[in-house]
Design a protein around this motif. Structure first.
Motif, mmCIF file in Angstrom:
data_model
loop_
_atom_site.group_PDB
_atom_site.id
_atom_site.type_symbol
_atom_site.label_atom_id
_atom_site.label_comp_id
_atom_site.label_asym_id
_atom_site.label_seq_id
_atom_site.Cartn_x
_atom_site.Cartn_y
_atom_site.Cartn_z
ATOM 1 N N GLU A 127 5.855 3.225 3.462
ATOM 2 C CA GLU A 127 7.183 3.843 3.422
ATOM 3 C C GLU A 127 7.095 5.254 2.859
ATOM 4 N N VAL A 128 6.189 5.415 1.923
ATOM 5 C CA VAL A 128 6.085 6.676 1.191
ATOM 6 C C VAL A 128 4.612 7.055 1.093
ATOM 7 N N ILE A 129 4.301 8.358 1.153
ATOM 8 C CA ILE A 129 2.932 8.811 0.905
ATOM 9 C C ILE A 129 2.943 9.762 -0.285
ATOM 10 N N LEU A 130 2.138 9.425 -1.291
ATOM 11 C CA LEU A 130 2.017 10.289 -2.462
ATOM 12 C C LEU A 130 0.726 11.091 -2.331
ATOM 13 N N ASP A 145 8.212 11.181 9.833
ATOM 14 C CA ASP A 145 8.157 9.714 9.793
ATOM 15 C C ASP A 145 8.141 9.147 8.385
ATOM 16 N N TYR A 146 7.673 9.937 7.426
ATOM 17 C CA TYR A 146 7.439 9.365 6.101
ATOM 18 C C TYR A 146 8.141 10.179 5.021
ATOM 19 N N THR A 147 8.274 9.520 3.878
ATOM 20 C CA THR A 147 8.697 10.229 2.679
ATOM 21 C C THR A 147 7.427 10.729 2.004
ATOM 22 N N VAL A 148 7.370 12.014 1.694
ATOM 23 C CA VAL A 148 6.142 12.562 1.120
ATOM 24 C C VAL A 148 6.452 13.176 -0.240
ATOM 25 N N ALA A 149 5.619 12.819 -1.241
ATOM 26 C CA ALA A 149 5.709 13.489 -2.540
ATOM 27 C C ALA A 149 4.345 14.081 -2.841
ATOM 28 N N ALA A 195 -9.371 4.385 -4.425
ATOM 29 C CA ALA A 195 -9.098 4.449 -2.991
ATOM 30 C C ALA A 195 -8.680 3.090 -2.466
ATOM 31 N N SER A 196 -9.387 2.033 -2.873
ATOM 32 C CA SER A 196 -9.026 0.724 -2.336
ATOM 33 C C SER A 196 -7.764 0.176 -3.001
ATOM 34 N N LEU A 197 -7.604 0.425 -4.318
ATOM 35 C CA LEU A 197 -6.393 -0.052 -4.982
ATOM 36 C C LEU A 197 -5.150 0.584 -4.361
ATOM 37 N N ALA A 198 -5.251 1.884 -4.027
ATOM 38 C CA ALA A 198 -4.097 2.588 -3.490
ATOM 39 C C ALA A 198 -3.729 2.093 -2.096
ATOM 40 N N LEU A 199 -4.659 1.400 -1.432
ATOM 41 C CA LEU A 199 -4.333 0.838 -0.121
ATOM 42 C C LEU A 199 -3.690 -0.529 -0.260
ATOM 43 N N GLY A 200 -3.542 -0.993 -1.500
ATOM 44 C CA GLY A 200 -2.947 -2.301 -1.705
ATOM 45 C C GLY A 200 -3.983 -3.398 -1.803
ATOM 46 N N ALA A 201 -5.172 -3.072 -2.285
ATOM 47 C CA ALA A 201 -6.199 -4.096 -2.457
ATOM 48 C C ALA A 201 -5.971 -4.837 -3.767
ATOM 49 N N THR A 202 -6.238 -6.150 -3.762
ATOM 50 C CA THR A 202 -6.244 -6.886 -5.018
ATOM 51 C C THR A 202 -7.548 -6.536 -5.735
ATOM 52 N N ARG A 248 1.713 -0.968 -3.747
ATOM 53 C CA ARG A 248 0.771 0.045 -3.261
ATOM 54 C C ARG A 248 0.561 -0.038 -1.757
ATOM 55 N N SER A 249 0.776 -1.217 -1.181
ATOM 56 C CA SER A 249 0.620 -1.281 0.269
ATOM 57 C C SER A 249 1.809 -0.618 0.968
ATOM 58 N N GLN A 250 2.911 -0.430 0.227
ATOM 59 C CA GLN A 250 4.066 0.254 0.830
ATOM 60 C C GLN A 250 4.126 1.728 0.460
ATOM 61 N N ILE A 251 3.512 2.073 -0.656
ATOM 62 C CA ILE A 251 3.521 3.467 -1.098
ATOM 63 C C ILE A 251 2.081 3.930 -1.182
ATOM 64 N N GLY A 252 1.627 4.616 -0.154
ATOM 65 C CA GLY A 252 0.219 5.024 -0.066
ATOM 66 C C GLY A 252 -0.061 6.239 -0.919
ATOM 67 N N MET A 253 -1.346 6.535 -1.086
ATOM 68 C CA MET A 253 -1.709 7.656 -1.945
ATOM 69 C C MET A 253 -2.928 8.390 -1.391
ATOM 70 N N VAL A 254 -2.896 9.708 -1.531
ATOM 71 C CA VAL A 254 -4.032 10.550 -1.160
ATOM 72 C C VAL A 254 -4.442 11.303 -2.423
ATOM 73 N N PHE A 255 -5.752 11.331 -2.684
ATOM 74 C CA PHE A 255 -6.203 11.821 -3.984
ATOM 75 C C PHE A 255 -6.694 13.266 -3.934
#
Lengths: 315, 259
Positions: free
Chosen positions: B169-172, B198-202, A201-208, B84-91
């Motif tokens: 920019e993108v949400i996975l 608003d976003y690109t979604v995959a 969860a934190s890595l996917a937010l861009g955490a180091t 990863r700060s530009q391409i977010g992710m939901v698990f």
């Protein structure tokens, strides 16, 4: 007249299949539980019973001649100082080493390193004591001299420094080395149990990696780190042999680099062989005080852990 | 916000094992692209290569290019943290930080890299993100409560709010509804429909109806056999994939004959 055939209830248990094993096991575990309580209780009774003459005695008969309180409080303070030094030094290092093993080191190196740390715990305390006495103390004496000359204006570093280096600070450092493996291996186990989900969860937010550790690993491990530190503190408070060898004890002294100070455990060990009568009772009363301190520390730790239960992730 | 992703000749390895072979496709900006296929076909692995999250697993590596509006994610000079700060992710399973309040969960990504944010800005961002995730009305009175006290569907929307708070920019999304009940699933699907403005979604999904409902384009992945690499079999408009697929195996899968 129709004959009603009663079909036997197939759900009824026949015989005692499996029942006896269940009973034996539950009785055995109940007994084991009771045994622990009985042992604890009888230790407490022993301490109280033997210590009673001290509390009843005339203040002038107690060592020092001013009553039990003025006898015990300097060594209570000494005990707390030594254990605190140990914990302040060992906790950050222990957490750091545990994090290195669990999250930074390459896997093969991490395993060997972990074993090595565990090995530290297997060294007998008398060996630590001898090492502190013969190797560490003379080395530290030089440092203490420097501290006294340069930082002497801070009360805890007030000179003149001990020539032998056998001070409460040295004892604290030896204790730190002794509790380090406890704190490290417990913290490591807990760090490894951090759910992958939270790390991702934190890595996917861009955490180091360090931010991931701050956001996911440390909050998850917080209660465990406190438990580990408390277990370490328990050992530091009760450690006898190493302190008895390293510390050249004396009266309570604010300076950590002068001779002086004593811990309860070392006081008991050093005086027990020649003690009898009221002196014996005094030492056992000192043991009772140590018992109460350890208990209080544990209660406080539990309270700290439970304060944030709602946010612990257990729900 | 929202960029397109071009994938060129992508091979994904775990150590020596080739997990996904030779993928070429383009994910359009401001659209929803669904990845479907049987279990183990590499669709989740492929999704994770799009923000370098697969690198969390030791030994994972890729060959080929993934371009975010022309910039290669796998360039040597590129920091995966920045990707990863530009391409977010939901698990798959909702994973709000259990030790943080709802508010802190939303702000978690924003506060990274020691960024400072004023309280009023933070309040505005929390409201905007939670509104964007259709969660604001349900939680506005308990922002200081732990995120783990919410229902599964609410937690998942909290995770989406957390992801959009950093304006990616993108949400996975990796099977975002597989742990949720039908009503929560519907709420997430509605949300996905709004997000594509608003976003690109995959999105990876096991649920073919879901792919049909939410996506503009669909990619079908398959494996020949266990231990063989996953491949992109067919990629096209969702309507075409479900109604007139070109490949026999796509037709078999979408009509429910296997998988």
């Amino acid at each position: 007249m129709s004959t009603k055939t009663v079909s036997p209830n197939t759900l009824r248990r026949d015989g005692d299949s499996g029942q006896s094993g269940d009973k034996i096991f539950s009785t055995a575990s109940l007994l084991a539980g009771c045994l622990i309580l009985a042992v604890l209780f009888s230790v407490a009774i022993f301490l109280l019973g033997q210590a009673l003459p001290t509390f009843a005695a005339d203040p002038s008969e107690i060592s020092g001649g001013n009553g039990f309180f003025s006898y015990i409080w300097p060594i209570v303070i000494g005990t707390v100082i030594a254990a605190t030094i140990a914990l302040i030094l060992a906790t950050p290092i222990g957490i750091g080493v545990a994090l290195f093993i669990s999250h930074y080191a390459p896997r093969r190196l991490a395993q060997g390193f972990g074993y090595l740390i565990d090995l530290l715990a297997a060294i007998p305390s008398v060996v630590y004591g001898a090492w502190g006495y013969a190797v560490l103390a003379p080395q530290l004496a030089i440092t203490y001299d420097w501290l006294a000359n340069n930082l002497g204006w801070i009360p805890i570093f007030e000179g003149p420094a001990s020539n032998t280096g056998r001070t409460i600070l040295t004892a604290g450092i030896v204790l730190a080395v002794m509790v380090l493996p406890i704190i490290t291996s417990l913290s490591r186990e807990i760090f490894l149990q951090t759910p992958k989900l939270h790390e991702e969860a934190s890595l996917a937010l861009g955490a180091t990696r360090w931010e991931m550790i701050k956001m996911s690993v440390l909050p998850f491990a917080r209660p465990g780190i406190i438990s580990a530190a408390m277990l370490g503190l328990g050992r530091a408070l009760g450690e006898t042999m190493a302190v008895a060898l390293v510390l050249s004890g004396g009266a309570l002294n604010a300076s950590l680099i002068q001779t002086g100070n004593q811990t309860i455990a070392a006081e008991i060990a050093l005086n027990f062989p020649e003690a009898f009568g009221l002196r014996l009772s005094e030492l056992i009363a000192a043991g009772l005080v140590l018992f109460v301190i350890t208990l209080a520390v544990n209660v406080i730790a539990r309270w700290i852990i439970s304060r944030h239960k709602e946010f612990s992730g257990a729900n | 916000m929202s960029k397109r992703i071009d994938v060129k000749d992508l091979n994904v390895y775990y150590g020596k094992f080739l997990a996904v072979e030779d993928v070429n496709l383009t994910i359009e900006a401001r659209s929803v692209t669904a990845f479907i296929g049987p279990s183990g076909c590499g669709k989740s692995t492929f999704l994770r290569t799009l923000n370098r999250m697969h690198e969390v697993i030791p030994g994972a590596r890729v060959e080929g290019e993934v371009l975010l509006d022309g910039d290669d994610l796998y360039d040597d000079a590129v920091d995966p943290v920045h990707v990863r700060s530009q391409i977010g992710m939901v698990f798959q399973r909702p994973n709000p930080f259990p030790t943080m309040s709802i508010r802190d969960n939303v702000l978690a990504g924003v506060k990274l890299n020691s960024k400072r944010i004023s309280k009023s800005d933070a309040d505005a961002l929390v409201e905007k993100s939670l509104r964007g995730a259709n969660l604001w009305n349900e939680v506005k009175d308990r922002l200081a409560r732990p995120g783990s006290g919410l229902s599964g569907g609410q937690q998942q929307r909290l995770c989406i709010a957390r992801a959009i708070a950093v304006s990616p920019e993108v949400i996975l999304m990796d099977e975002p509804c597989s742990a949720l009940d039908p009503i929560s699933t519907l709420a997430i699907e509605d949300l996905i429909n709004e997000l594509k403005n608003d976003y690109t979604v995959a999105i990876v999904t096991h649920n073919m109806q879901q792919a049909a409902r939410v996506s503009d384009k669909t990619a079908f992945f398959n494996i020949a056999a266990t231990g063989k690499p996953g491949k992109l079999i067919e990629y096209g408009n969702t309507a075409d994939i479900f109604n007139m697929p070109k490949e026999k195996s796509t037709e078999d899968y979408v009509s429910g004959r296997f998988g």
